[in-house]
Write a protein that holds these residues in place. Sequence first.
Motif, PDB file in Angstrom:
ATOM      1  N   VAL A   3      65.178  38.751 -87.623  1.00  0.00           N
ATOM      2  CA  VAL A   3      66.188  39.433 -86.818  1.00  0.00           C
ATOM      3  C   VAL A   3      65.660  40.838 -86.549  1.00  0.00           C
ATOM      4  CG1 VAL A   3      68.554  40.326 -86.829  1.00  0.00           C
ATOM      5  CG2 VAL A   3      68.064  38.127 -87.869  1.00  0.00           C
ATOM      6  N   THR A   4      65.864  41.321 -85.349  1.00  0.00           N
ATOM      7  CA  THR A   4      65.431  42.662 -84.987  1.00  0.00           C
ATOM      8  C   THR A   4      66.643  43.583 -84.907  1.00  0.00           C
ATOM      9  OG1 THR A   4      63.636  41.689 -83.712  1.00  0.00           O
ATOM     10  CG2 THR A   4      64.102  44.006 -83.319  1.00  0.00           C
ATOM     11  N   PHE A  13      63.460  47.604 -86.391  1.00  0.00           N
ATOM     12  CA  PHE A  13      63.100  46.996 -87.669  1.00  0.00           C
ATOM     13  C   PHE A  13      63.238  45.486 -87.538  1.00  0.00           C
ATOM     14  CE2 PHE A  13      64.661  51.201 -88.528  1.00  0.00           C
ATOM     15  CZ  PHE A  13      63.904  51.680 -89.578  1.00  0.00           C
ATOM     16  N   THR A  14      62.273  44.748 -88.057  1.00  0.00           N
ATOM     17  CA  THR A  14      62.348  43.296 -88.076  1.00  0.00           C
ATOM     18  C   THR A  14      62.498  42.846 -89.520  1.00  0.00           C
ATOM     19  OG1 THR A  14      60.968  43.164 -86.111  1.00  0.00           O
ATOM     20  CG2 THR A  14      61.192  41.157 -87.412  1.00  0.00           C
ATOM     21  N   VAL A  15      63.556  42.089 -89.782  1.00  0.00           N
ATOM     22  CA  VAL A  15      63.853  41.650 -91.149  1.00  0.00           C
ATOM     23  C   VAL A  15      64.205  40.170 -91.141  1.00  0.00           C
ATOM     24  CG1 VAL A  15      64.679  43.931 -91.867  1.00  0.00           C
ATOM     25  CG2 VAL A  15      66.305  42.281 -90.993  1.00  0.00           C
ATOM     26  N   ILE A  25      78.740  42.919 -90.461  1.00  0.00           N
ATOM     27  CA  ILE A  25      78.689  43.195 -89.022  1.00  0.00           C
ATOM     28  C   ILE A  25      77.548  42.421 -88.360  1.00  0.00           C
ATOM     29  CG2 ILE A  25      78.181  45.005 -87.316  1.00  0.00           C
ATOM     30  CD1 ILE A  25      81.017  45.160 -88.411  1.00  0.00           C
ATOM     31  N   ILE A  26      76.364  42.484 -88.950  1.00  0.00           N
ATOM     32  CA  ILE A  26      75.213  41.787 -88.369  1.00  0.00           C
ATOM     33  C   ILE A  26      75.428  40.281 -88.406  1.00  0.00           C
ATOM     34  CG2 ILE A  26      72.741  41.309 -88.618  1.00  0.00           C
ATOM     35  CD1 ILE A  26      72.454  44.233 -89.566  1.00  0.00           C
ATOM     36  N   ASP A  38      67.043  37.545 -78.178  1.00  0.00           N
ATOM     37  CA  ASP A  38      65.780  38.091 -77.698  1.00  0.00           C
ATOM     38  C   ASP A  38      65.738  39.616 -77.732  1.00  0.00           C
ATOM     39  OD1 ASP A  38      64.985  35.507 -77.175  1.00  0.00           O
ATOM     40  OD2 ASP A  38      65.641  35.567 -75.084  1.00  0.00           O
ATOM     41  N   HIS A  39      66.875  40.246 -77.920  1.00  0.00           N
ATOM     42  CA  HIS A  39      66.910  41.707 -77.931  1.00  0.00           C
ATOM     43  C   HIS A  39      67.381  42.194 -79.306  1.00  0.00           C
ATOM     44  CE1 HIS A  39      70.947  40.360 -76.880  1.00  0.00           C
ATOM     45  NE2 HIS A  39      71.390  41.486 -77.371  1.00  0.00           N
TER      46      HIS A  39
END
Length: 159
Positions: A3-4, A13-15, A25-26, A38-39
């Motif tokens: 996830v970005t 950040f990519t995690v 929230i995420i 994609d974003h």
Amino acid sequence: MKVTLESSDGQVFTVDKEVAELSVIIKEMLVIEQANQDHPIPLLNVGAVELAKVIEYCEHHRNDPTIDDDEDYDSRKKPIEMDDWDKQFTIVNKEMMFELILAANSMQVKPLLHLGCRYAADIVKRMSPTEIRDLFQIDDDFTPEEQDKIEWEKQWTKL
């Protein structure tokens, strides 16, 4: 799956998804935007420095059992246990910890929010009222007579 995330100041950040989903929230945003990942997910209230620390916390606690009910954190029933890693994690200046509390609240990372609040409570309980007012930038609007009356009334608590 990755996830970005994008901080308020534009850092990306990519995690791992399971790490990102420690934020309520995420997790909710991922459900809503399942088809369009994609974003980056924008975190408008969280700066890059704080987001990096939140991610560090979530990476470490990725396998912890989830707690869905705030009642499980009720400190009157059971104090929040801090392991050695959490103790080291909280060795930051007050400003950083207060920013982390705000970030954890904004992202709804409940265990980090409660850890930060415990840190703040530990600081505040050792402070005088004047130091607390200074820390939180609260104006002292009591007259000297009112302050004397308050001090006189609370004498019984020192017995």
